[in-house]
Design an enzyme around this catalytic site. Structure first.
Site, PDB file in Angstrom:
ATOM      1  N   CYS A 188      -7.114  -0.871  13.107  1.00 16.81           N
ATOM      2  CA  CYS A 188      -6.453  -1.985  12.402  1.00 16.81           C
ATOM      3  C   CYS A 188      -5.816  -2.981  13.372  1.00 16.81           C
ATOM      4  CB  CYS A 188      -5.323  -1.472  11.514  1.00 16.81           C
ATOM      5  SG  CYS A 188      -5.825  -0.337  10.242  1.00 16.81           S
ATOM      6  N   ARG A 227      -8.615  -3.900  -2.106  1.00 18.22           N
ATOM      7  CA  ARG A 227      -8.363  -5.184  -1.452  1.00 18.22           C
ATOM      8  C   ARG A 227      -9.555  -6.136  -1.630  1.00 18.22           C
ATOM      9  NH1 ARG A 227      -4.031  -4.909   2.240  1.00 18.22           N
ATOM     10  NH2 ARG A 227      -2.510  -3.528   1.301  1.00 18.22           N
ATOM     11  N   ASN A 232       0.871  -1.186   0.000  1.00 18.83           N
ATOM     12  CA  ASN A 232       0.000   0.000   0.000  1.00 18.83           C
ATOM     13  C   ASN A 232       0.903   1.229   0.000  1.00 18.83           C
ATOM     14  OD1 ASN A 232       0.456   1.148   2.701  1.00 18.83           O
ATOM     15  ND2 ASN A 232      -0.519  -0.713   3.488  1.00 18.83           N
ATOM     16  N   ASN A 289      -7.975  -7.228  10.236  1.00 23.40           N
ATOM     17  CA  ASN A 289      -8.056  -7.936   8.959  1.00 23.40           C
ATOM     18  C   ASN A 289      -8.295  -9.438   9.094  1.00 23.40           C
ATOM     19  OD1 ASN A 289      -5.585  -5.636   8.063  1.00 23.40           O
ATOM     20  ND2 ASN A 289      -7.570  -5.681   7.075  1.00 23.40           N
ATOM     21  N   ARG A 310       0.334 -11.481   2.532  1.00 30.59           N
ATOM     22  CA  ARG A 310      -0.496 -11.638   3.729  1.00 30.59           C
ATOM     23  C   ARG A 310      -1.290 -12.947   3.743  1.00 30.59           C
ATOM     24  NH1 ARG A 310      -3.254  -6.583   6.525  1.00 30.59           N
ATOM     25  NH2 ARG A 310      -3.136  -8.154   8.164  1.00 30.59           N
ATOM     26  N   ASP A 354     -11.676   0.769   6.714  1.00 26.89           N
ATOM     27  CA  ASP A 354     -11.590   1.207   8.119  1.00 26.89           C
ATOM     28  C   ASP A 354     -10.687   2.429   8.302  1.00 26.89           C
ATOM     29  OD1 ASP A 354      -9.076   0.104   7.810  1.00 26.89           O
ATOM     30  OD2 ASP A 354      -9.306  -1.418   9.371  1.00 26.89           O
ATOM     31  N   HIS A 402      -8.084   0.352   2.730  1.00 29.33           N
ATOM     32  CA  HIS A 402      -9.011  -0.441   3.557  1.00 29.33           C
ATOM     33  C   HIS A 402     -10.071   0.540   4.053  1.00 29.33           C
ATOM     34  CE1 HIS A 402      -6.053  -3.871   4.795  1.00 29.33           C
ATOM     35  NE2 HIS A 402      -6.989  -4.389   4.023  1.00 29.33           N
TER      36      HIS A 402
END
Ligand code: ARG
Length: 312
Positions: free
Chosen positions: A295, A170, A43, A97, A116, A201, A199
């Protein structure tokens, strides 16, 4: 004899209805940052060279700030459950996540990037363990071909009894359908268009009195129209760009406390005017990875209206 009678009665009651405390406690999953670093770039916030240059100082700050975040959440009444860190999975600290959780059901994440994807199994194990401990009812998996990066892209709006689902950078748009089916609640997709807010959030934060804090640049016109029609312009609070760029919207809200990394005094005053108390915990090293307070946490105890009613 009376004592024994009372004890037996209590045990019998416990079997029919679990004690209120087990369902009403604010439970949050966190993962200590002992293996955290910025080792790759998925990112616009992530700069591995910057991390390496200041590794020692950043590691120490990460550990202190994470501990402050934890103790601040505990001070607000939360109980913390720990996922153990793993070598080679630096982003495991971002437990938001890991899954979407509602009504005791955890829908384990599926990640976009290979960097990830190794987290899926440890998270799944962690949730199965929480289920075995009675802290969850069930653990579900995403279909193989649908990406959903947990609560990072799926934010519960208690006031409206629905999930907002961010998609684009994502998570997939179709993840919203999986969420709706899994939890039996409305799940409304919002397209994310600003790479800094990859993201959802980082750009959307519902508050307990029905207001929703949001980052204007993050959403498509269609998304903004949906937000406005469902929330009402009077309840939408835009975050100034400078605060958005500090990830001030990435906050944990516990009662009237808004726990975040950092923000301007002006933003704290805006929230204070609405009756909220901002509590800052630093978290600069995590922003170098594109994450902040929300996060680093995952709520285990969120309830839909239907399940709340069923318990009364
Ligand atoms: N480096 C992580 C990533 O890019 C940061 C994740 C932040 N988490 C979040 N829920 N926004 O995936």
């Amino acid at each position: 004899e009376i004592d024994l009678g009372i004890r037996l009665l209590r045990e019998a009651l416990d079997e029919v209805a679990p004690r209120a405390t087990s369902t009403e406690t604010t439970r949050i999953v966190m993962c200590p940052p002992s293996r955290f670093e910025v080792a790759y770039c998925i990112n616009p916030w992530m700069a591995p060279e910057r991390w390496s240059a200041e590794r020692m100082a950043l590691t120490a700050t990460a550990s202190n700030d994470w501990a402050l975040l934890r103790s601040t959440l505990e001070d607000c009444g939360a109980v913390i459950d720990i996922v153990p860190p793993e070598v080679g999975l630096p982003d495991l600290v971002f437990t938001a996540n890991a899954a979407v959780v509602l009504d005791g059901v955890a829908l384990v994440a599926r990640f976009r990037h290979a960097e990830r994807q190794g987290e899926e199994l440890p998270y799944r194990r962690a949730f199965e363990k929480l289920r075995d401990q009675g802290k969850l009812r069930a653990v579900r998996l995403m279909p193989d071909d649908v990406v959903l990066e947990g609560a990072g892209d799926c934010v519960w709006d208690k006031t409206r009894n629905l999930f907002w689902v961010g998609y684009g950078p994502r998570s997939d748009r179709t993840a919203a359908d999986v969420v709706a089916r899994t939890f039996g609640v409305e799940a409304l997709p919002l397209e994310l268009v600003d790479p800094r807010f990859y993201h959802m959030d980082t750009a959307l934060l519902p508050l307990p009195r029905g207001e929703v804090v949001y980052v204007p640049s993050a959403f498509s016109d269609e998304g903004m129209a949906l937000l406005t029609s469902r929330i009402g312009a009077e309840n939408l609070i835009p975050v100034p760009d400078a605060d958005a760029a500090e990830l001030a919207a990435n906050a944990v809200v516990l009662g009237d406390n808004i726990v975040l990394g950092s923000c301007s005094d002006a933003w704290a005053a805006t929230l204070a005017a609405r009756g909220y108390r901002v509590r800052r915990t630093g978290l600069a090293p995590f922003r170098l990875s594109g994450g902040s307070a929300w996060c680093l946490t995952l709520r285990l105890d969120l309830k839909s209206k239907a399940s709340d009613r069923a318990r009364q």
